[in-house]
Design an enzyme around this catalytic site. Sequence first.
Site, PDB file in Angstrom:
ATOM      1  N   HIS A   1       2.979  -2.485   1.491  1.00  0.00           N
ATOM      2  CA  HIS A   1       2.609  -1.240   2.179  1.00  0.00           C
ATOM      3  C   HIS A   1       1.450  -0.575   1.446  1.00  0.00           C
ATOM      4  O   HIS A   1       1.335  -0.686   0.225  1.00  0.00           O
ATOM      5  CB  HIS A   1       3.804  -0.280   2.216  1.00  0.00           C
ATOM      6  CG  HIS A   1       4.750  -0.589   3.332  1.00  0.00           C
ATOM      7  ND1 HIS A   1       5.311   0.387   4.116  1.00  0.00           N
ATOM      8  CD2 HIS A   1       5.217  -1.757   3.814  1.00  0.00           C
ATOM      9  CE1 HIS A   1       6.098  -0.167   5.023  1.00  0.00           C
ATOM     10  NE2 HIS A   1       6.068  -1.471   4.860  1.00  0.00           N
TER      11      HIS A   1
ATOM     12  N   GLU B   1       7.167   5.524   9.916  1.00  0.00           N
ATOM     13  CA  GLU B   1       7.560   6.582   8.971  1.00  0.00           C
ATOM     14  C   GLU B   1       7.029   7.949   9.399  1.00  0.00           C
ATOM     15  O   GLU B   1       7.693   8.964   9.209  1.00  0.00           O
ATOM     16  CB  GLU B   1       7.113   6.234   7.550  1.00  0.00           C
ATOM     17  CG  GLU B   1       5.627   6.046   7.374  1.00  0.00           C
ATOM     18  CD  GLU B   1       5.255   5.667   5.925  1.00  0.00           C
ATOM     19  OE1 GLU B   1       6.037   5.932   5.013  1.00  0.00           O
ATOM     20  OE2 GLU B   1       4.170   5.095   5.741  1.00  0.00           O
TER      21      GLU B   1
HETATM   22  C1  NOJ Z   1       5.484   4.543   1.761  1.00  0.00           C
HETATM   23  C2  NOJ Z   1       5.981   3.397   2.544  1.00  0.00           C
HETATM   24  O1  NOJ Z   1       5.212   3.191   3.698  1.00  0.00           O
HETATM   25  C3  NOJ Z   1       7.423   3.658   2.874  1.00  0.00           C
HETATM   26  O2  NOJ Z   1       7.917   2.648   3.730  1.00  0.00           O
HETATM   27  C4  NOJ Z   1       8.199   3.713   1.586  1.00  0.00           C
HETATM   28  O3  NOJ Z   1       9.513   4.038   1.889  1.00  0.00           O
HETATM   29  C5  NOJ Z   1       7.635   4.786   0.664  1.00  0.00           C
HETATM   30  N1  NOJ Z   1       6.223   4.606   0.534  1.00  0.00           N
HETATM   31  C6  NOJ Z   1       8.270   4.753  -0.700  1.00  0.00           C
HETATM   32  O4  NOJ Z   1       7.829   3.638  -1.415  1.00  0.00           O
HETATM   33 CA    CA Z   2       2.999   4.046   4.152  1.00  0.00          CA
END
Ligand code: NOJ
Ligand code: CA
Length: 706
Positions: A476, A501
């Site tokens: 990510h 998210e």
């Molecule tokens: C951002 C990521 O996109 C998400 O999926 C993750 O839960 C958080 N960072 C924490 O690492």
């Molecule tokens: Ca992210």
Amino acid sequence: MALIASLPAFGVRAEELLSPSGNMKLDFRLVEGGTPVYSLSYKGEPVIAESRLGFRLDNSGLFDWFEIADVERSEYDGTWSPVWGEEAEIRDCHNEMAVTLRQTSSDRRMIVRFRLFDDGLGFRYEFPAQDNLVYFLITEELTEFAMTGDHIAWWIPGDYDTQEYDYTESRLSEIRGLLKGAVSNNLSQSIFSETGVQTALQMKTDSGLYINLHEAALVNFPAMHLELDDSTLTFKAHLTPDPNGDCAYMQTECVTPWRTVIVSDDARDILASRITLNLNEPCKIDDTSWIHPCKYVGVWWEMITGKSAWSYTDDLKSVHIDTDDLSEAKPHGRHGATTENVKKYIDFAAEHGFDAVLVEGWNIGWEDWFGNMKERVFDFVTPYPDFDLEGIMDYASSKGVKLIMHHETSSSPRNYERQLDTAYKFMKEHGYDAVKSGYVGNIIPKGNNHYNQWMVNHYQYALEKAADYRIMVNAHEAVRPTGLCRTWPNLIGNESARGTEYQGTNGSKPFHVTVLPFTRLIGGPMDYTPGIFEMDISKINPGNSTHANFTIANQLGVYVVMSSPLQMAADIPENYERFMDAFQFIKDVALDWEESRYIEAEPGRYVTVARKAKGTGQWFVGNVTGSEEHVSEIKFDFLDPDKTYVATVYADAPDADYLTNPQAYTISEYRCTSKSSFRQKAVAAGGYAISFREAEPGDRKLKMLK
Ligand code: NOJ
Ligand code: CA
């Protein structure tokens, strides 16, 4: 005058290349001063007007004084089989022209290699080993993409650190006015100009041509953004700089990534194009038997929505990674990755046939991580006291479920690289075969950014080392993919765009998933984490008033439209338990495909895809719809002609509304054949999903679709 008179008369030699069917034509020539230029047309219509090629180096340039030293042409038509993907076999059919340029003023050579496919162009620069060019520093890429009109574009702001923006649809000439307003997330932003945008950039001309600009095989080079000169509607490559403002450190013999232009008068061809994969190297992993598709749930959405926390304590004084000692720390009681909670997800995964459970917030460091400029925040082997790693692994394995490791690097790549062997070994010892890594926050050391050459090399290093350990990677916040999953199929996912998210924190635009297939997905699959069934986030966390902008039927459609070998069912188990009949589609849908058919597509409006599962041969259809409703009138002519099927259709109910009634869906069964026509309305930010099975005698009572 004297200078001009002494310039060589280069303008005369022009080279032309046709694609295999002849519908794409590339022209290359040297203009006054020995500057290389190219142009591209599709079915006789100009796509890229004459555009410059070349580089500025720290102490000289590779953009003028060239002569054509050699032109080599070849043809290629072959197929290859990806380890996973949208089809079992991919055709690579192109005509190639490699133009060797010699800079007369310096006696240096640069090759521009063009590959012309029927659906677009790829070209890259190559620097052969030579006496006068060994080490060199690129400070600017001069490649242009001159547009022929004020096209409509689906774009996100050029930014060295995040791709997690909502898309804006506008004319090219409107980008400058809209760009600042398009900044709609609260992560660190390094927007570099008022007209800079990211790739893959999707455009549409007034005459109905779809043009997509991106890059393929981004290795040992900074990511390319595009900077628009809106007085001429010409894009120029804008390479992501390092802390000194330099871009690429090169040593011959070497090559750049491919610059790609995918073109068609039918939007579906953009989705069906395999130019990006075809321009990547074949698989470099000899034995790929350990790489497998993975459907997963996770201790995740409850943290995103703020119901629970990644961290174990609020008591910052007592936790410092340098001591690894949490014995004095008082837990805050909202920790998500507790043994008990993780077991609940394992039970849910086992009951519903999921392959794996992702657990975030299991390792120490979360108290300290975000916005922090310390280089060492996380370690990747020390669990929190309430996460019984050994016990959980045993429990998961007794239920036939894998655990997915999580490595939040807090954008400290040196800390991560130092620990990488230890971390991967630890994974293997504990039975993990996949890792989700993350790069939230500003890159440390300061001044670096997420997409410069050094970071591109870091992501590649982590990926290749993972392959050594037989570990699959889902990174990510890493640089946007450019088809590298062909070469390294253990790269089973990336985020690198605005994922689900945001639907739990800010909301995203209703048309988002009708744009992503034309932009982000051009480079490879996304860990989009769909499957949210409760759009009112306050029902999960009363303190969070976010509304997620889609319907349940839309969420189901995403699984087919946005193909990925890694798919999450992202919502919490309690929300699935309320809608078990709709959840059935997520349980059933395949992740790896024999064949894909793009039935209808228009960026920002709707995408409908049919896919046949690898192995089982089962067909699925998915639709997602943009800001306005869409009525599909499609044929099931992809089905086997000699069979009768039952189609189970999960659709928006007639009164569904993504804002006021997003959970209204219908599930209907029909008999159908390859001759059947199908009509279905999807509401705005809605969609539908269909699974097909062969009909049995007892299905005769079902209505037959004519
Ligand atoms: C951002 C990521 O996109 C998400 O999926 C993750 O839960 C958080 N960072 C924490 O690492
Ligand atoms: Ca992210």
